[in-house]
Motif scaffolding. Structure first.
Motif, PDB file in Angstrom:
ATOM      1  N   ALA A   1       0.835  -1.206   0.000  1.00 31.68           N
ATOM      2  CA  ALA A   1       0.000   0.000   0.000  1.00 31.68           C
ATOM      3  C   ALA A   1       0.873   1.260   0.000  1.00 31.68           C
ATOM      4  CB  ALA A   1      -0.936   0.002   1.211  1.00 31.68           C
ATOM      5  N   ARG A   2       1.939   1.271   0.814  1.00 30.79           N
ATOM      6  CA  ARG A   2       2.849   2.422   0.846  1.00 30.79           C
ATOM      7  C   ARG A   2       3.539   2.615  -0.502  1.00 30.79           C
ATOM      8  NH1 ARG A   2       3.979   1.172   6.163  1.00 30.79           N
ATOM      9  NH2 ARG A   2       5.686  -0.212   5.644  1.00 30.79           N
ATOM     10  N   ARG A   3       3.979   1.515  -1.105  1.00 31.57           N
ATOM     11  CA  ARG A   3       4.639   1.599  -2.405  1.00 31.57           C
ATOM     12  C   ARG A   3       3.685   2.127  -3.460  1.00 31.57           C
ATOM     13  NH1 ARG A   3       7.289  -2.810  -1.574  1.00 31.57           N
ATOM     14  NH2 ARG A   3       5.699  -4.214  -2.372  1.00 31.57           N
ATOM     15  N   LYS A   4       2.451   1.618  -3.448  1.00 32.64           N
ATOM     16  CA  LYS A   4       1.451   2.055  -4.414  1.00 32.64           C
ATOM     17  C   LYS A   4       1.137   3.548  -4.230  1.00 32.64           C
ATOM     18  CE  LYS A   4      -3.069   0.746  -6.188  1.00 32.64           C
ATOM     19  NZ  LYS A   4      -4.208  -0.169  -6.073  1.00 32.64           N
ATOM     20  N   GLU A   5       1.025   3.985  -2.993  1.00 36.33           N
ATOM     21  CA  GLU A   5       0.747   5.391  -2.701  1.00 36.33           C
ATOM     22  C   GLU A   5       1.919   6.272  -3.139  1.00 36.33           C
ATOM     23  OE1 GLU A   5      -1.317   8.804  -1.313  1.00 36.33           O
ATOM     24  OE2 GLU A   5      -1.938   6.825  -1.968  1.00 36.33           O
ATOM     25  N   ALA A   6       3.137   5.812  -2.911  1.00 31.92           N
ATOM     26  CA  ALA A   6       4.315   6.580  -3.325  1.00 31.92           C
ATOM     27  C   ALA A   6       4.363   6.702  -4.850  1.00 31.92           C
ATOM     28  CB  ALA A   6       5.586   5.924  -2.813  1.00 31.92           C
ATOM     29  N   GLU A   7       4.036   5.623  -5.546  1.00 32.83           N
ATOM     30  CA  GLU A   7       4.015   5.655  -7.013  1.00 32.83           C
ATOM     31  C   GLU A   7       2.927   6.601  -7.517  1.00 32.83           C
ATOM     32  OE1 GLU A   7       3.499   1.537  -8.024  1.00 32.83           O
ATOM     33  OE2 GLU A   7       5.585   1.041  -7.531  1.00 32.83           O
ATOM     34  N   ARG A   8       1.769   6.563  -6.864  1.00 36.41           N
ATOM     35  CA  ARG A   8       0.672   7.448  -7.252  1.00 36.41           C
ATOM     36  C   ARG A   8       1.068   8.914  -7.067  1.00 36.41           C
ATOM     37  NH1 ARG A   8      -2.923  10.588  -5.317  1.00 36.41           N
ATOM     38  NH2 ARG A   8      -2.391  10.237  -3.154  1.00 36.41           N
ATOM     39  N   LYS A   9       1.695   9.225  -5.929  1.00 35.18           N
ATOM     40  CA  LYS A   9       2.116  10.599  -5.669  1.00 35.18           C
ATOM     41  C   LYS A   9       3.201  11.046  -6.649  1.00 35.18           C
ATOM     42  CE  LYS A   9       0.918  10.937  -0.798  1.00 35.18           C
ATOM     43  NZ  LYS A   9       1.410  11.132   0.564  1.00 35.18           N
ATOM     44  N   ALA A  10       4.132  10.139  -6.959  1.00 31.19           N
ATOM     45  CA  ALA A  10       5.199  10.489  -7.907  1.00 31.19           C
ATOM     46  C   ALA A  10       4.608  10.784  -9.282  1.00 31.19           C
ATOM     47  CB  ALA A  10       6.221   9.361  -7.986  1.00 31.19           C
ATOM     48  N   ALA A  11       3.654   9.965  -9.717  1.00 36.38           N
ATOM     49  CA  ALA A  11       3.012  10.192 -11.011  1.00 36.38           C
ATOM     50  C   ALA A  11       2.245  11.513 -11.006  1.00 36.38           C
ATOM     51  CB  ALA A  11       2.077   9.028 -11.345  1.00 36.38           C
ATOM     52  N   SER A  12       1.579  11.805  -9.901  1.00 38.38           N
ATOM     53  CA  SER A  12       0.832  13.058  -9.789  1.00 38.38           C
ATOM     54  C   SER A  12       1.774  14.255  -9.840  1.00 38.38           C
ATOM     55  CB  SER A  12       0.040  13.071  -8.481  1.00 38.38           C
ATOM     56  OG  SER A  12      -0.599  14.300  -8.300  1.00 38.38           O
ATOM     57  N   ARG A  13       2.899  14.165  -9.126  1.00 34.71           N
ATOM     58  CA  ARG A  13       3.882  15.258  -9.159  1.00 34.71           C
ATOM     59  C   ARG A  13       4.442  15.433 -10.562  1.00 34.71           C
ATOM     60  NH1 ARG A  13       5.274  13.172  -4.040  1.00 34.71           N
ATOM     61  NH2 ARG A  13       6.884  11.862  -4.960  1.00 34.71           N
ATOM     62  N   ALA A  14       4.714  14.325 -11.254  1.00 30.48           N
ATOM     63  CA  ALA A  14       5.263  14.405 -12.612  1.00 30.48           C
ATOM     64  C   ALA A  14       4.254  15.072 -13.549  1.00 30.48           C
ATOM     65  CB  ALA A  14       5.633  13.016 -13.119  1.00 30.48           C
ATOM     66  N   ARG A  15       2.972  14.682 -13.432  1.00 28.99           N
ATOM     67  CA  ARG A  15       1.944  15.303 -14.276  1.00 28.99           C
ATOM     68  C   ARG A  15       1.828  16.786 -13.967  1.00 28.99           C
ATOM     69  NH1 ARG A  15      -0.726  10.599 -12.972  1.00 28.99           N
ATOM     70  NH2 ARG A  15      -1.973  11.647 -11.394  1.00 28.99           N
ATOM     71  N   SER A  16       1.867  17.133 -12.699  1.00 29.00           N
ATOM     72  CA  SER A  16       1.768  18.536 -12.292  1.00 29.00           C
ATOM     73  C   SER A  16       2.966  19.330 -12.810  1.00 29.00           C
ATOM     74  CB  SER A  16       1.700  18.618 -10.773  1.00 29.00           C
ATOM     75  OG  SER A  16       1.680  19.948 -10.350  1.00 29.00           O
ATOM     76  N   LYS A  17       4.145  18.737 -12.709  1.00 29.09           N
ATOM     77  CA  LYS A  17       5.361  19.415 -13.176  1.00 29.09           C
ATOM     78  C   LYS A  17       5.321  19.617 -14.682  1.00 29.09           C
ATOM     79  CE  LYS A  17      10.331  19.211 -12.446  1.00 29.09           C
ATOM     80  NZ  LYS A  17      11.427  18.446 -11.864  1.00 29.09           N
ATOM     81  N   GLU A  18       4.851  18.599 -15.431  1.00 31.34           N
ATOM     82  CA  GLU A  18       4.740  18.731 -16.882  1.00 31.34           C
ATOM     83  C   GLU A  18       3.756  19.841 -17.247  1.00 31.34           C
ATOM     84  OE1 GLU A  18       3.561  14.916 -18.345  1.00 31.34           O
ATOM     85  OE2 GLU A  18       5.485  13.994 -17.841  1.00 31.34           O
ATOM     86  N   GLY A  19       2.639  19.884 -16.552  1.00 29.81           N
ATOM     87  CA  GLY A  19       1.633  20.915 -16.812  1.00 29.81           C
ATOM     88  C   GLY A  19       2.170  22.303 -16.524  1.00 29.81           C
ATOM     89  N   GLN A  20       2.919  22.437 -15.438  1.00 33.41           N
ATOM     90  CA  GLN A  20       3.496  23.739 -15.095  1.00 33.41           C
ATOM     91  C   GLN A  20       4.546  24.146 -16.122  1.00 33.41           C
ATOM     92  OE1 GLN A  20       4.938  23.221 -11.124  1.00 33.41           O
ATOM     93  NE2 GLN A  20       2.915  23.478 -10.199  1.00 33.41           N
ATOM     94  N   ALA A  21       5.336  23.184 -16.584  1.00 40.32           N
ATOM     95  CA  ALA A  21       6.366  23.501 -17.572  1.00 40.32           C
ATOM     96  C   ALA A  21       5.728  23.952 -18.882  1.00 40.32           C
ATOM     97  CB  ALA A  21       7.266  22.292 -17.804  1.00 40.32           C
ATOM     98  N   GLU A  22       4.675  23.233 -19.309  1.00 39.02           N
ATOM     99  CA  GLU A  22       3.987  23.606 -20.551  1.00 39.02           C
ATOM    100  C   GLU A  22       3.333  24.973 -20.404  1.00 39.02           C
ATOM    101  OE1 GLU A  22       1.280  20.460 -21.407  1.00 39.02           O
ATOM    102  OE2 GLU A  22       2.884  19.015 -21.777  1.00 39.02           O
ATOM    103  N   GLN A  23       2.693  25.196 -19.274  1.00 44.63           N
ATOM    104  CA  GLN A  23       2.026  26.475 -19.039  1.00 44.63           C
ATOM    105  C   GLN A  23       3.060  27.593 -18.968  1.00 44.63           C
ATOM    106  OE1 GLN A  23      -0.110  26.667 -15.351  1.00 44.63           O
ATOM    107  NE2 GLN A  23      -1.081  28.606 -15.840  1.00 44.63           N
ATOM    108  N   GLY A  24       4.152  27.357 -18.278  1.00 42.72           N
ATOM    109  CA  GLY A  24       5.199  28.363 -18.155  1.00 42.72           C
ATOM    110  C   GLY A  24       5.836  28.688 -19.489  1.00 42.72           C
ATOM    111  N   ALA A  25       6.037  27.669 -20.340  1.00 45.27           N
ATOM    112  CA  ALA A  25       6.632  27.907 -21.657  1.00 45.27           C
ATOM    113  C   ALA A  25       5.680  28.744 -22.509  1.00 45.27           C
ATOM    114  CB  ALA A  25       6.941  26.586 -22.340  1.00 45.27           C
ATOM    115  N   GLY A  26       4.400  28.457 -22.431  1.00 42.14           N
ATOM    116  CA  GLY A  26       3.415  29.224 -23.196  1.00 42.14           C
ATOM    117  C   GLY A  26       3.361  30.665 -22.748  1.00 42.14           C
ATOM    118  N   GLU A  27       3.381  30.887 -21.442  1.00 44.05           N
ATOM    119  CA  GLU A  27       3.348  32.252 -20.919  1.00 44.05           C
ATOM    120  C   GLU A  27       4.616  33.002 -21.285  1.00 44.05           C
ATOM    121  OE1 GLU A  27       2.729  31.856 -16.744  1.00 44.05           O
ATOM    122  OE2 GLU A  27       0.641  31.291 -16.966  1.00 44.05           O
ATOM    123  N   SER A  28       5.755  32.325 -21.197  1.00 43.74           N
ATOM    124  CA  SER A  28       7.026  32.986 -21.528  1.00 43.74           C
ATOM    125  C   SER A  28       7.048  33.406 -22.979  1.00 43.74           C
ATOM    126  CB  SER A  28       8.198  32.045 -21.253  1.00 43.74           C
ATOM    127  OG  SER A  28       8.286  31.780 -19.889  1.00 43.74           O
TER     128      SER A  28
END
Length: 169
Positions: free
Chosen positions: A96-123
């Motif tokens: 359960a801990r491993r699954k939760e850690a993987e879920r959080k890592a995937a969520s952070r990666a998606r969030s980071k990708e979205g921020q990078a795309e949004q930041g590149a567009g704004e720049s």
């Protein structure tokens, strides 16, 4: 990480109260050893020497006290199943801990990708560069600072100024 537990009721348990200090330490260490090695309370004859500070005489005393019982493979800690975490429970918790850690890592990666795309567009839209901006020759620092403040307000505000409606007459 797992922990061996010493339930509160053991403060009044005659089996434990009647142990010597060395026997109590042996019992406590046997619990920790069994939990950390995921034996579900089984202490095999060959493993007795692997548990720190436990000798054969302690095993005999713990059997006599009713805390361990002799079995084919060695000894069983009698109250283990009711007081400690089993191997299957530990493994389920780790999954359960491993699954939760993987879920959080995937969520952070998606969030980071979205921020990078949004930041590149704004720049790109604002023609932002990473080079430091310096005042043009001939501008005083106070004039330059005022122009920076004005630009920041103009481009950072998500809401455009709306003329106020006339008030009640």
């Amino acid at each position: 990480m797992t922990d061996a537990r010493h339930p509160e009721r053991w403060l009044n348990d005659k089996r434990i109260q009647r142990l010597s200090g060395d026997e109590y330490r042996a019992y406590s260490l046997s619990l920790m050893w069994a939990v950390s090695n995921r034996t579900d309370g089984l202490i095999e004859e060959i493993d007795l020497a692997a548990i720190p500070h436990i000798r054969q005489e302690h095993a005999k005393a713990l059997v006599k006290a009713g805390l361990w019982c002799k079995c084919e493979q060695g000894w069983m800690i009698i109250d283990f199943a009711t007081t400690q975490t089993s191997k299957s429970e530990i493994e389920a918790s780790e999954r359960a801990r491993r699954k939760e850690a993987e879920r959080k890592a995937a969520s952070r990666a998606r969030s980071k990708e979205g921020q990078a795309e949004q930041g590149a567009g704004e720049s790109a839209a604002l023609n932002v560069t990473s080079e430091p901006v310096t005042p043009a020759p001939g501008l005083s620092d106070s004039t330059w600072s005022k122009r920076q403040d004005d630009a920041w307000l103009k481009y950072s505000s998500p809401i455009e100024a709306v003329p106020s409606a006339p008030g009640p007459r």
